[in-house]
Design a protein around this motif. Structure first.
Motif, PDB file in Angstrom:
ATOM      1  N   SER A 159       3.685   3.921  -8.407  1.00  0.00           N
ATOM      2  CA  SER A 159       4.314   2.728  -8.951  1.00  0.00           C
ATOM      3  C   SER A 159       3.918   2.570 -10.408  1.00  0.00           C
ATOM      4  N   GLU A 160       4.856   2.103 -11.215  1.00  0.00           N
ATOM      5  CA  GLU A 160       4.577   1.865 -12.637  1.00  0.00           C
ATOM      6  C   GLU A 160       3.955   0.502 -12.874  1.00  0.00           C
ATOM      7  N   VAL A 161       3.883  -0.308 -11.808  1.00  0.00           N
ATOM      8  CA  VAL A 161       3.300  -1.649 -11.935  1.00  0.00           C
ATOM      9  C   VAL A 161       2.134  -1.785 -10.959  1.00  0.00           C
ATOM     10  N   LYS A 162       1.299  -2.771 -11.207  1.00  0.00           N
ATOM     11  CA  LYS A 162       0.130  -3.017 -10.364  1.00  0.00           C
ATOM     12  C   LYS A 162       0.553  -3.588  -9.007  1.00  0.00           C
ATOM     13  N   ALA A 163      -0.326  -3.403  -8.027  1.00  0.00           N
ATOM     14  CA  ALA A 163      -0.067  -3.934  -6.687  1.00  0.00           C
ATOM     15  C   ALA A 163       0.135  -5.447  -6.722  1.00  0.00           C
ATOM     16  N   GLU A 164      -0.609  -6.141  -7.584  1.00  0.00           N
ATOM     17  CA  GLU A 164      -0.479  -7.598  -7.683  1.00  0.00           C
ATOM     18  C   GLU A 164       0.918  -7.990  -8.171  1.00  0.00           C
ATOM     19  N   THR A 165       1.491  -7.187  -9.047  1.00  0.00           N
ATOM     20  CA  THR A 165       2.845  -7.465  -9.545  1.00  0.00           C
ATOM     21  C   THR A 165       3.873  -7.232  -8.451  1.00  0.00           C
ATOM     22  N   ARG A 195       3.341  -7.531  -5.295  1.00  0.00           N
ATOM     23  CA  ARG A 195       3.167  -8.651  -4.366  1.00  0.00           C
ATOM     24  C   ARG A 195       3.841  -9.917  -4.898  1.00  0.00           C
ATOM     25  N   ASP A 230       0.836  -1.212   0.000  1.00  0.00           N
ATOM     26  CA  ASP A 230       0.000   0.000   0.000  1.00  0.00           C
ATOM     27  C   ASP A 230       0.865   1.255   0.000  1.00  0.00           C
ATOM     28  N   MET A 247       2.343   1.792  -3.431  1.00  0.00           N
ATOM     29  CA  MET A 247       1.319   2.275  -4.360  1.00  0.00           C
ATOM     30  C   MET A 247       0.974   3.739  -4.086  1.00  0.00           C
TER      31      MET A 247
END
Length: 110
Positions: A47-53, A55, A40, A43
Motif C-alpha cells: 500500500s502507498e498509504v499507512k494502515a491508519e489512513t 482505516r 492487514d 498492507m
C-alpha cells in the motif's frame, strides 16, 4: 474446480414435508474476519498509504453507507448491494412496533 471450497452443513428444509429435502448452510465457525484483518491484508499486498489512513477511509465509507441506508436508500458499492428492509406482519395503518417488526439490511454480492 476453483481454488475456493466451502464446507457446508445440510439442514432439514422445514418448508417442505419431504424427509430428503435439505438446505445447505456454509460453516463459518471461527472464520470471521474483521476490519483489521482486511487492513492487514491490504498492507501485506502493498500500500502507498499507512494502515491508519486505510482505516480512516474505510471508517468514513462505512459511515456514509450506514447514513444512506438509515435515510432509506439502497447502496451499491461495487462489492455488494445493500437494501434496507422491514419485516413482520402488518394490519393496515399500524405503525412500526419493535416487538413485532424488525429492521434489517439485505446484502447481495455484486
Amino acid at each position: 474446480m476453483g481454488k475456493h471450497v466451502w464446507k457446508v452443513w445440510l439442514r432439514p428444509n422445514k418448508l417442505t414435508s419431504s424427509k430428503t429435502d435439505f438446505i445447505a448452510e456454509v460453516d463459518v465457525a471461527g472464520k470471521t474476519r474483521r476490519m483489521q484483518d482486511l487492513i492487514d491484508r491490504i498492507m501485506e499486498e502493498g500500500s502507498e498509504v499507512k494502515a491508519e489512513t486505510v482505516r480512516a477511509i474505510a471508517d468514513r465509507l462505512n459511515a456514509v453507507k450506514r447514513d444512506f441506508i438509515l435515510e432509506g436508500y439502497s447502496v451499491f458499492d461495487d462489492f455488494a448491494h445493500f437494501t434496507p428492509r422491514v419485516s413482520g406482519a402488518w394490519t393496515g395503518t399500524e405503525v412500526f412496533s419493535p416487538g413485532k417488526h424488525r429492521i434489517t439490511v439485505d446484502a447481495v454480492m455484486s
